[in-house]
Design a protein around this motif. Structure first.
Motif, short mmCIF file in Angstrom:
data_model
loop_
_atom_site.label_atom_id
_atom_site.label_comp_id
_atom_site.label_asym_id
_atom_site.label_seq_id
_atom_site.Cartn_x
_atom_site.Cartn_y
_atom_site.Cartn_z
N THR A 31 0.83 -1.20 0.00
CA THR A 31 0.00 0.00 0.00
C THR A 31 0.87 1.26 0.00
O THR A 31 2.05 1.22 0.34
N VAL A 32 0.25 2.36 -0.34
CA VAL A 32 0.94 3.65 -0.35
C VAL A 32 1.33 4.03 1.08
O VAL A 32 2.41 4.57 1.31
N ILE A 33 0.45 3.74 2.02
CA ILE A 33 0.74 4.05 3.43
C ILE A 33 2.03 3.36 3.87
O ILE A 33 2.86 3.97 4.53
N ARG A 42 4.51 2.31 2.01
CA ARG A 42 5.69 2.90 1.36
C ARG A 42 6.12 4.17 2.06
O ARG A 42 7.30 4.43 2.24
N TYR A 43 5.15 4.97 2.49
CA TYR A 43 5.46 6.17 3.26
C TYR A 43 6.11 5.79 4.59
O TYR A 43 7.12 6.38 4.98
N MET A 44 5.54 4.82 5.27
CA MET A 44 6.11 4.36 6.55
C MET A 44 7.52 3.83 6.35
O MET A 44 8.39 4.02 7.20
N SER A 45 7.74 3.14 5.25
CA SER A 45 9.07 2.60 4.98
C SER A 45 10.11 3.71 4.90
O SER A 45 11.19 3.60 5.47
N ARG A 46 9.76 4.77 4.17
CA ARG A 46 10.70 5.89 4.07
C ARG A 46 10.86 6.61 5.41
O ARG A 46 11.94 7.07 5.75
N LYS A 47 9.80 6.70 6.17
CA LYS A 47 9.80 7.47 7.41
C LYS A 47 10.42 6.69 8.58
O LYS A 47 11.19 7.26 9.35
#
Length: 191
Positions: free
Chosen positions: A114-116, A118-123
């Motif tokens: 999910t997009v969420i 992917r964001y968490m992965s970067r963050k």
């Protein structure tokens, strides 16, 4: 990655965990002797009397990436009764922590595309991805035994193709952490 480098990684993190446990023990001993001893009723009444609140705060902390170190709750448990009550609280805390890691693993497995996520992965995961690629199972054991963020590492592992059965087996080291740290805290009070 050789088994020797995984062992070195694990031992290095266990050494850090030992230092962490000693620092927590010494800090608590000093806090108990010099601050709580002077105002014991004030400190104890504020938080220690509301057992349900403590359990809810602990559960929330474990589910949401370990906001509070479990050792604080072990200290609380020590003051709630005799050794059997302390042991039962430790078992509860270990069970909740294990379950929180399992839940985080499942969430990682569900959200990985999910997009969420992917964001968490970067963050949140950037620091731990290379460690997981390099050390694999040793990172799970290190997170279970040391102050590495248990739920975060569990979610990261869940987002890979890592087998659930193997994760569940290595996650049992989390129970060992509670036994060892609980023993250290119990012995600190015997001084």
């Amino acid at each position: 990655m050789t088994e020797q480098s995984k062992l070195v990684f694990l031992l290095k993190n266990l050494g850090r965990a030992l230092i962490y446990a000693i620092v927590i023990g010494v800090a608590y001993y000093l806090f108990k002797e010099y601050i709580i001893a002077e105002n014991q009723e004030v400190w104890l009444k504020k938080f220690y009397d509301n057992t349900l609140l403590i359990y809810l705060i602990y559960t929330g902390s474990e589910v949401f990436f370990g906001l509070f170190p479990p050792e604080f709750f072990m200290l609380w448990a020590y003051h709630k009764g005799e050794a059997m009550h302390y042991t039962l609280n430790l078992m509860f805390f270990a069970g909740v922590s294990y379950a929180a890691g399992y839940l985080a693993f499942i969430i990682g497995r569900i959200l990985r595309r999910t997009v969420i996520f992917r964001y968490m992965s970067r963050k949140f995961f950037m620091k731990y991805w290379p460690m997981f690629r390099k050390f694999g199972s040793a990172l799970i054991i290190a997170a279970a035994l040391t102050p590495l963020p248990w739920a975060l590492i569990s979610m990261l592992v869940g987002s890979t193709e890592y087998p659930l059965k193997r994760f569940s087996m290595f996650a049992l080291f989390r129970v060992l952490r509670f036994a060892v740290y609980g023993y250290i805290i119990f012995q600190t009070h015997q001084l």
